[in-house]
Write a protein that holds these residues in place. Structure first.
Motif, PDB file in Angstrom:
ATOM      1  N   LYS A 129       0.831  -1.207   0.000  1.00  0.00           N
ATOM      2  CA  LYS A 129       0.000   0.000   0.000  1.00  0.00           C
ATOM      3  C   LYS A 129       0.870   1.264   0.000  1.00  0.00           C
ATOM      4  CE  LYS A 129      -3.929  -2.159   2.366  1.00  0.00           C
ATOM      5  NZ  LYS A 129      -4.748  -2.200   3.611  1.00  0.00           N
ATOM      6  N   LYS A 130       1.969   1.194   0.764  1.00  0.00           N
ATOM      7  CA  LYS A 130       2.892   2.332   0.793  1.00  0.00           C
ATOM      8  C   LYS A 130       3.518   2.568  -0.584  1.00  0.00           C
ATOM      9  CE  LYS A 130       4.538   4.239   4.076  1.00  0.00           C
ATOM     10  NZ  LYS A 130       4.264   5.567   4.684  1.00  0.00           N
ATOM     11  N   LEU A 131       3.811   1.455  -1.289  1.00  0.00           N
ATOM     12  CA  LEU A 131       4.393   1.577  -2.628  1.00  0.00           C
ATOM     13  C   LEU A 131       3.421   2.263  -3.583  1.00  0.00           C
ATOM     14  CD1 LEU A 131       6.283  -1.772  -3.361  1.00  0.00           C
ATOM     15  CD2 LEU A 131       7.256   0.511  -3.143  1.00  0.00           C
ATOM     16  N   THR A 132       2.146   1.936  -3.452  1.00  0.00           N
ATOM     17  CA  THR A 132       1.134   2.566  -4.304  1.00  0.00           C
ATOM     18  C   THR A 132       1.124   4.072  -4.081  1.00  0.00           C
ATOM     19  OG1 THR A 132      -0.231   0.564  -4.226  1.00  0.00           O
ATOM     20  CG2 THR A 132      -1.322   2.611  -4.880  1.00  0.00           C
ATOM     21  N   LYS A 133       1.225   4.477  -2.817  1.00  0.00           N
ATOM     22  CA  LYS A 133       1.251   5.903  -2.492  1.00  0.00           C
ATOM     23  C   LYS A 133       2.509   6.565  -3.062  1.00  0.00           C
ATOM     24  CE  LYS A 133      -1.486   5.707   1.774  1.00  0.00           C
ATOM     25  NZ  LYS A 133      -1.477   5.954   3.243  1.00  0.00           N
ATOM     26  N   LEU A 134       3.639   5.852  -2.978  1.00  0.00           N
ATOM     27  CA  LEU A 134       4.886   6.393  -3.524  1.00  0.00           C
ATOM     28  C   LEU A 134       4.775   6.622  -5.023  1.00  0.00           C
ATOM     29  CD1 LEU A 134       7.879   7.177  -3.258  1.00  0.00           C
ATOM     30  CD2 LEU A 134       8.458   4.749  -3.538  1.00  0.00           C
ATOM     31  N   CYS A 135       4.200   5.650  -5.730  1.00  0.00           N
ATOM     32  CA  CYS A 135       4.065   5.772  -7.185  1.00  0.00           C
ATOM     33  C   CYS A 135       3.161   6.949  -7.562  1.00  0.00           C
ATOM     34  CB  CYS A 135       3.522   4.468  -7.773  1.00  0.00           C
ATOM     35  SG  CYS A 135       4.714   3.112  -7.739  1.00  0.00           S
ATOM     36  N   ILE A 136       2.114   7.152  -6.768  1.00  0.00           N
ATOM     37  CA  ILE A 136       1.204   8.292  -7.022  1.00  0.00           C
ATOM     38  C   ILE A 136       1.963   9.602  -6.820  1.00  0.00           C
ATOM     39  CG2 ILE A 136      -0.836   9.502  -6.152  1.00  0.00           C
ATOM     40  CD1 ILE A 136      -2.025   6.729  -5.491  1.00  0.00           C
ATOM     41  N   THR A 137       2.742   9.673  -5.728  1.00  0.00           N
ATOM     42  CA  THR A 137       3.520  10.884  -5.448  1.00  0.00           C
ATOM     43  C   THR A 137       4.548  11.146  -6.543  1.00  0.00           C
ATOM     44  OG1 THR A 137       3.268  10.502  -3.070  1.00  0.00           O
ATOM     45  CG2 THR A 137       4.989  12.035  -3.749  1.00  0.00           C
ATOM     46  N   LEU A 138       5.234  10.089  -6.962  1.00  0.00           N
ATOM     47  CA  LEU A 138       6.228  10.241  -8.035  1.00  0.00           C
ATOM     48  C   LEU A 138       5.582  10.810  -9.291  1.00  0.00           C
ATOM     49  CD1 LEU A 138       8.243   6.909  -7.594  1.00  0.00           C
ATOM     50  CD2 LEU A 138       9.150   9.209  -7.260  1.00  0.00           C
ATOM     51  N   HIS A 139       4.393  10.311  -9.618  1.00  0.00           N
ATOM     52  CA  HIS A 139       3.678  10.781 -10.814  1.00  0.00           C
ATOM     53  C   HIS A 139       3.338  12.267 -10.685  1.00  0.00           C
ATOM     54  CE1 HIS A 139       1.321  10.384 -14.455  1.00  0.00           C
ATOM     55  NE2 HIS A 139       0.315  10.986 -13.854  1.00  0.00           N
ATOM     56  N   GLN A 140       2.978  12.693  -9.469  1.00  0.00           N
ATOM     57  CA  GLN A 140       2.629  14.097  -9.237  1.00  0.00           C
ATOM     58  C   GLN A 140       3.850  15.013  -9.282  1.00  0.00           C
ATOM     59  OE1 GLN A 140       0.768  13.663  -5.416  1.00  0.00           O
ATOM     60  NE2 GLN A 140      -1.277  13.234  -6.260  1.00  0.00           N
ATOM     61  N   LYS A 141       5.033  14.435  -9.041  1.00  0.00           N
ATOM     62  CA  LYS A 141       6.255  15.226  -8.941  1.00  0.00           C
ATOM     63  C   LYS A 141       7.147  15.143 -10.184  1.00  0.00           C
ATOM     64  CE  LYS A 141       5.504  16.565  -4.669  1.00  0.00           C
ATOM     65  NZ  LYS A 141       5.325  17.990  -4.296  1.00  0.00           N
ATOM     66  N   GLY A 142       6.570  14.796 -11.326  1.00  0.00           N
ATOM     67  CA  GLY A 142       7.337  14.860 -12.568  1.00  0.00           C
ATOM     68  C   GLY A 142       7.889  13.542 -13.075  1.00  0.00           C
ATOM     69  N   PHE A 143       7.452  12.422 -12.485  1.00  0.00           N
ATOM     70  CA  PHE A 143       7.900  11.110 -12.948  1.00  0.00           C
ATOM     71  C   PHE A 143       6.728  10.388 -13.612  1.00  0.00           C
ATOM     72  CE2 PHE A 143      10.596  12.276  -9.459  1.00  0.00           C
ATOM     73  CZ  PHE A 143      11.852  11.811  -9.792  1.00  0.00           C
ATOM     74  N   GLN A 144       6.991   9.776 -14.759  1.00  0.00           N
ATOM     75  CA  GLN A 144       5.953   8.936 -15.347  1.00  0.00           C
ATOM     76  C   GLN A 144       5.714   7.763 -14.416  1.00  0.00           C
ATOM     77  OE1 GLN A 144       6.924   7.806 -19.344  1.00  0.00           O
ATOM     78  NE2 GLN A 144       6.579   9.847 -20.169  1.00  0.00           N
ATOM     79  N   SER A 145       4.469   7.348 -14.316  1.00  0.00           N
ATOM     80  CA  SER A 145       4.066   6.358 -13.315  1.00  0.00           C
ATOM     81  C   SER A 145       5.025   5.171 -13.283  1.00  0.00           C
ATOM     82  CB  SER A 145       2.639   5.863 -13.590  1.00  0.00           C
ATOM     83  OG  SER A 145       2.520   5.402 -14.906  1.00  0.00           O
ATOM     84  N   GLY A 146       5.420   4.801 -12.078  1.00  0.00           N
ATOM     85  CA  GLY A 146       6.408   3.739 -11.907  1.00  0.00           C
ATOM     86  C   GLY A 146       5.836   2.355 -12.103  1.00  0.00           C
ATOM     87  N   LYS A 147       6.645   1.488 -12.683  1.00  0.00           N
ATOM     88  CA  LYS A 147       6.290   0.082 -12.800  1.00  0.00           C
ATOM     89  C   LYS A 147       6.942  -0.655 -11.625  1.00  0.00           C
ATOM     90  CE  LYS A 147       7.013  -4.018 -15.662  1.00  0.00           C
ATOM     91  NZ  LYS A 147       7.724  -4.566 -16.842  1.00  0.00           N
TER      92      LYS A 147
END
Length: 377
Positions: A129-147
């Motif tokens: 669940k924490k990883l899902t939140k990290l991926c969302i944050t990364l997407h908001q901060k200029g990173f294409q969604s993480g795999k």
């Protein structure tokens, strides 16, 4: 009683042409008989390789962008997990073989992490669940969604940083990679030719199809080249690196390792690269891993393949520190027929050196050989 390896070799020989048919056509390469004796590279080839390496090194502007990106990741990590921090590892951290536009490899660590508890099912679900939140944050901060690639030994988040155009690979508590980075950084201070040698072999290997390209893994990685070159440096005549102490290597004891090396060889001034030492290093690499591979090629079934991913099976873990002690371990993670391809290409490069061909010839993609030629040889 017949040894298992000899028995397998005898059975393979009895199968004859049938076993040849099972080899994928693109891996049916000619195993050249390389004559014994020293291999000496033309000075002009080594000098050109050094020039190309210097031109490909990350610029000061790129290093500043890298520092800004690392600071950005640290801010994201600190908000995601209490007191978390981010450290680089790999070629960007060591500088060995680093080139403009390389991917950024980083690992996130935080206090109180317990690897034994992390295997607990409830902990796994919470971390997911924490990883899902990290991926969302990364997407908001200029990173294409993480795999996200979950694994029992190493979870990997792959993403793309849009402002720089760089790929970013994030791992978590990757202590092996951090320790390995410290060891390799120290070794490069005693043997600065490691970096141009990696760049040279990576450039040639990608052109000739036996080194990984971005987005198409499967052959030798940059890390694998580094570990194999360390072994080649120990095998060179005279030695370019001494045999390394096992205990200090396993523990990544940098102070003890530095003291050990200082007593056996001089520390080289930063940036002082010798084309002559580079030539000896690359030639030792080619002869070591072409000649030493032949007994393995004779019985390819003895080379283990990585465990298949998916269905809950964890990919084969790479023992980072052990690989530096014995670089052939890194090569053994290849499938048998890919290793056949690598060995065949190393033989071709030895041919080019003995023919005194210019470096441009090294960068030519090899012409595929027909089945008739393969069968004749």
């Amino acid at each position: 009683m017949e040894e298992p390896s000899r028995k397998r070799r005898r059975e393979d020989e009895e199968e004859g042409e049938e076993s040849e048919e099972r080899v994928p056509k693109k891996f049916r390469v000619v195993m050249r008989d390389v004559a014994a004796g020293p291999v000496r590279m033309e000075a002009s080839v080594a000098e050109e390789a050094v020039s190309l390496w210097r031109a490909a090194k990350p610029s000061e502007a790129e290093k500043r962008k890298e520092a800004d990106l690392l600071a950005h990741l640290k801010r994201i990590a600190a908000k995601w997990m209490h007191k978390a921090t981010v450290n680089l590892y790999g070629s960007r951290a060591t500088g060995i073989g680093a080139t403009t536009g390389d991917d950024v490899d980083a690992t996130i660590t935080w206090p109180g992490y317990n690897p034994e508890k992390s295997a607990d099912k409830a902990m796994e679900e919470a971390f997911s669940k924490k990883l899902t939140k990290l991926c969302i944050t990364l997407h908001q901060k200029g990173f294409q969604s993480g795999k996200v690639t979950p694994c029992r030994t190493l979870t990997l988040v792959k993403c793309h940083h849009e402002p720089t155009g760089w790929g970013v690979d994030l791992t978590f508590h990757n202590a092996h990679a951090l320790a390995n980075t410290k060891v390799l950084t120290l070794l490069s201070e005693y043997l600065p030719e490691l970096s141009p040698a990696v760049h040279m072999l990576k450039t040639v290997g990608r052109a000739r199809g036996f080194v990984n390209k971005p987005g198409s893994p499967g052959f030798l990685s940059t890390y694998c080249l580094v570990t194999m070159l360390v072994v080649a440096a120990q095998n060179a005549t005279p030695q370019l690196l001494p045999k390394l102490p096992t205990e200090e290597m396993k523990a990544a004891n940098i102070v003890a390792l530095d003291e050990y090396l200082r007593g056996r060889m001089p520390r080289v001034t930063q940036g002082e690269v010798s084309p002559e030492r580079l030539s000896r290093l690359v030639c030792s690499f080619l002869t070591t891993f072409h000649t030493d591979a032949m007994p393995l090629v004779a019985s390819a079934s003895e080379l283990p393949s990585p465990a298949p991913a998916g269905d809950g099976a964890a990919p084969k873990a790479v023992p980072y520190i052990r690989d530096i002690i014995d670089g052939s371990n890194a090569a053994r993670s290849l499938s048998p027929y890919r290793w056949l391809r690598v060995v065949g290409e190393l033989g071709r490069l030895i041919d080019l050196i003995r023919n005194r061909d210019p470096f441009a010839k090294w960068l030519e993609a090899p012409e595929p050989e027909s089945d008739e030629e393969t069968n004749e040889k």
